[in-house]
Structure formats: structure tokens, C-alpha cells
Write a protein that holds these residues in place. Structure first.
Motif, PDB file in Angstrom:
ATOM      1  N   ASP A  78       0.844  -1.192   0.000  1.00 14.87           N
ATOM      2  CA  ASP A  78       0.000   0.000   0.000  1.00 14.87           C
ATOM      3  C   ASP A  78       0.881   1.246   0.000  1.00 14.87           C
ATOM      4  N   SER A 290      -8.699   5.145   3.806  1.00 15.03           N
ATOM      5  CA  SER A 290      -8.470   4.765   2.421  1.00 15.03           C
ATOM      6  C   SER A 290      -9.587   5.263   1.518  1.00 15.03           C
ATOM      7  N   ARG A 295      -7.314   6.537  -4.229  1.00 15.61           N
ATOM      8  CA  ARG A 295      -6.080   5.861  -4.583  1.00 15.61           C
ATOM      9  C   ARG A 295      -5.389   6.495  -5.783  1.00 15.61           C
TER      10      ARG A 295
END
Length: 365
Positions: A78, A290, A295
Motif C-alpha cells: 500500500d 483509504s 487511490r
């Protein structure tokens, strides 16, 4: 029965001038203390005890949060969490270095200088860690594709180096030019803080409409106010200068105590969203983290100025087409071939929502 003999304390007239603190008349440790005596002074009321513990206790708190983050985040895969982890690590280094500096600064004159050199370096390292987190997660949309964004981190690193050197140099002016020493030291810390905080100041104060008005916005506003107050008390030597001898055991620890009420929301950006909600564990918190930060802004992926999206088949949706699609309820997630999550859509994201403020709303839970 074993007895523990605590080190003797001295008045300001009994220690060399390099150890003097303005407005502090008593509570000084021996100017050539041993390492053991310095450690024992942690459990003795000296003019450094509160200063040490107000750094040491936050250090253990930040370590606990950092270890918890490492437990729930897949650090190796990640890459989007790396800036956060860098920031959290500097949050641990800074209070630890400061507590060690105040603990062992009475071993000798040279040891005192070396200890505070390390302290100043840790302060500036924390400032750089904050800049890394702001650059990765908090840049306003209007500043993403600008010269300011391109050189933000470069100048942040340069500021860290200059500030460390300037603050260390100021120690050699303490005896002969105390006012110049204080001015250089305050400037050495104020300028990097101001530069690193520009993205946050822009969002919170200049254009608050760009960020959601939630609890994290309030945290940042309180943190700025507390930082300004701490800077004022530090540079003015308040309150000990107003009543010499009355604040011998408090003194400069007031500076460390001021930012504590507002620092609760600074370590984990989504803390405000789950504040006071039972059952919200660390895994849920980082799951929200998140979701809050798309992302598409992973450090491994460069920023794209075009508000449109590239699709898996090679076609491209312009910003106008994206807006039209959004009007009809059609959401196409971005695709980034260089990322391990390529060909994965993010249906809950809308175009140009790639730099949400350091939190998400409670309704996203």
C-alpha cells in the motif's frame, strides 16, 4: 533497605551562565551531572522535569498509534499510506529527541549544545514530515498543477536544512547577543512552519469552501492558534519573566503544554470522523482513511492536470464529458497503468475530487 538519593539542585548563581534560563532562579541540576543523575532527575522536581515529561508522554502515545497503524496497513503493497507513515514516524522522533535533550543537557557545556542540536534537527525533521503529508494528501485542487506545487517539496527540504543550521548557529550567540539569538531561533522555526502549512492555511482560512466544514477543519484552526500562542510565550519568556522565581518548576514547559489540546486530531487524519463513536476500531479508521483519500493520488502515481479520465481500452474522457456523465449518474473510475491497482474502478469518486481535505464525513462510515 535500599535508599535512593536524588541529585542536589542549585540556584542560578551556582551554575555557569550557559545553563541560565531567563526568569528561572532555582531548580538547576549539577552542570556536570552523570547520565545516571540525569535519569534520576526525571523523578525529581527540577526546572526541566515537566519539560521532559510533556515530551516523553506524547512520544509513547505516538509510538502506540504508529505501531497500531503498521499492524493494520499493508505497508509493503500500500504505497498510498507511505507519506502518512513517514509523518507518523517523525511525530515519534521529535518528542523523543526533545525529551532526551532536556534530560541529558546538564552533563556538560558541550553536551548541552549537542543535545539541543539534535533537538532542533528533530523539530525540523517533524516539519518536513508534515510537509510530506500535506503534499501527498492536502493540496487544494487549484494549486495542484502550479509552480508552487512543483517546488513545494524541494523548498521544504531546503528550508529544513537551512532552519537546522540557523537554529544550531544561534546557540553560539546566546551569551554575547541574546536578542539576536532569540530572533534567529524563532525565525528558524517560524519560516519552515509557515511554508509547510500553506496548503492547510489556504484551505482552512483563505478558501474554506474548498474543504468540508467538519471537525478536522476545527482541529487545524485550533492547532494554528495554539502554535501562535506557543511561539509568543517562547519568544517572550512568559510567564517566568513576569515573576522571576515563581515559575521555576513550570517555565518553558508551558510552550509544550499549549499545543497538546489541539494535537489529538493531527496524527490520524480521519480521527475526527470517528470521534466519540463506540466500536470504531483501528481497522475501521484506516478503512475510512483509504476511502477518504482516493487511490488515484498514490505517491507512485503522478498527478494529472486534466480532470478527465483514461479508460482501460485506451480511450479518454474529457472533463466536460465527465461532468455530463455525472449529470446522468454514470461514474467511470480512473485507471492508472503504472499502479498495481490498474483497471480497478473507484465508483464512489467524482471527477476532480482527488484532493479531499484530511478527513471524511461521518456519513461515509
Amino acid at each position: 533497605m535500599l535508599s535512593l538519593k536524588l541529585p542536589r539542585l542549585f540556584s542560578i548563581d551556582q551554575v555557569p551562565q550557559v545553563f541560565h534560563e531567563q526568569g528561572i532562579l532555582f531548580g538547576y541540576r549539577h552542570p556536570q551531572s552523570s547520565a545516571t543523575a540525569c535519569i534520576l532527575s526525571l523523578f525529581q522536581m527540577t526546572n526541566e522535569t515537566l519539560n521532559i515529561w510533556t515530551h516523553l508522554l506524547p512520544f509513547w502515545f505516538f509510538v502506540w498509534r504508529f505501531v497500531t497503524a503498521l499492524y493494520v496497513i499493508d505497508v509493503q503493497n500500500d504505497s498510498y499510506s507511505w507519506p502518512l507513515l513517514v509523518y507518523m514516524s517523525t511525530s515519534c522522533v521529535y518528542p523523543f529527541a526533545s525529551s532526551c535533550a532536556h534530560t541529558f543537557s546538564s552533563m556538560s557545556k558541550n553536551a548541552r549544545h549537542i543535545c539541543f542540536f539534535l533537538d532542533y534537527g528533530a523539530v525540523n525533521l517533524f516539519s518536513l514530515g508534515s510537509a510530506i503529508a500535506y503534499c501527498a494528501y492536502s493540496f487544494p485542487d487549484t494549486l495542484v498543477c502550479t509552480t508552487f506545487r512543483d517546488y513545494y517539496m524541494t523548498l521544504a527540504v531546503l528550508n529544513t536544512i537551512i532552519s537546522t543550521g540557523l537554529s544550531c548557529y544561534s546557540r553560539f550567540l546566546e551569551l554575547h547577543k541574546p536578542r539576536l539569538c532569540k530572533m534567529l531561533r524563532v525565525l528558524a522555526f517560524a519560516y519552515p512552519y509557515t511554508w509547510d502549512s500553506l496548503p492547510i492555511l489556504y484551505r482552512v482560512f483563505l478558501f474554506p469552501g474548498e474543504s468540508p466544514q467538519n471537525e478536522v477543519t476545527l482541529y487545524h484552526q485550533k492547532h494554528v492558534v495554539m502554535t501562535l500562542l506557543a511561539s509568543f510565550f517562547y519568544s517572550a519568556h512568559l510567564p517566568e519573566r513576569l515573576a522571576p522565581g515563581f515559575f521555576d518548576y513550570v517555565g518553558e514547559c508551558v510552550v509544550a503544554l499549549l499545543p497538546l489540546p489541539s494535537s489529538r486530531g493531527g496524527l490520524h487524519p480521519c480521527d475526527a470522523a470517528t470521534e466519540g463513536r463506540p466500536g470504531q476500531g483501528e481497522k475501521q479508521l484506516f478503512r475510512k482513511f483509504s476511502r477518504c483519500w482516493p487511490r488515484s493520488q498514490s505517491p507512485a502515481v503522478p498527478r494529472v492536470c486534466d480532470p478527465g479520465y483514461a479508460h482501460a481500452d485506451g480511450s479518454h474522457t474529457s472533463g466536460q464529458d465527465s461532468e455530463e456523465g455525472m449529470a446522468h449518474g454514470q461514474r467511470q473510475g480512473p485507471v492508472f497503468p503504472s499502479d498495481s491497482r490498474s483497471h480497478t474502478s473507484v465508483p464512489h469518486l467524482q471527477p476532480r475530487q482527488h484532493n479531499l481535505f484530511l478527513s471524511c464525513s461521518v456519513s461515509d462510515a
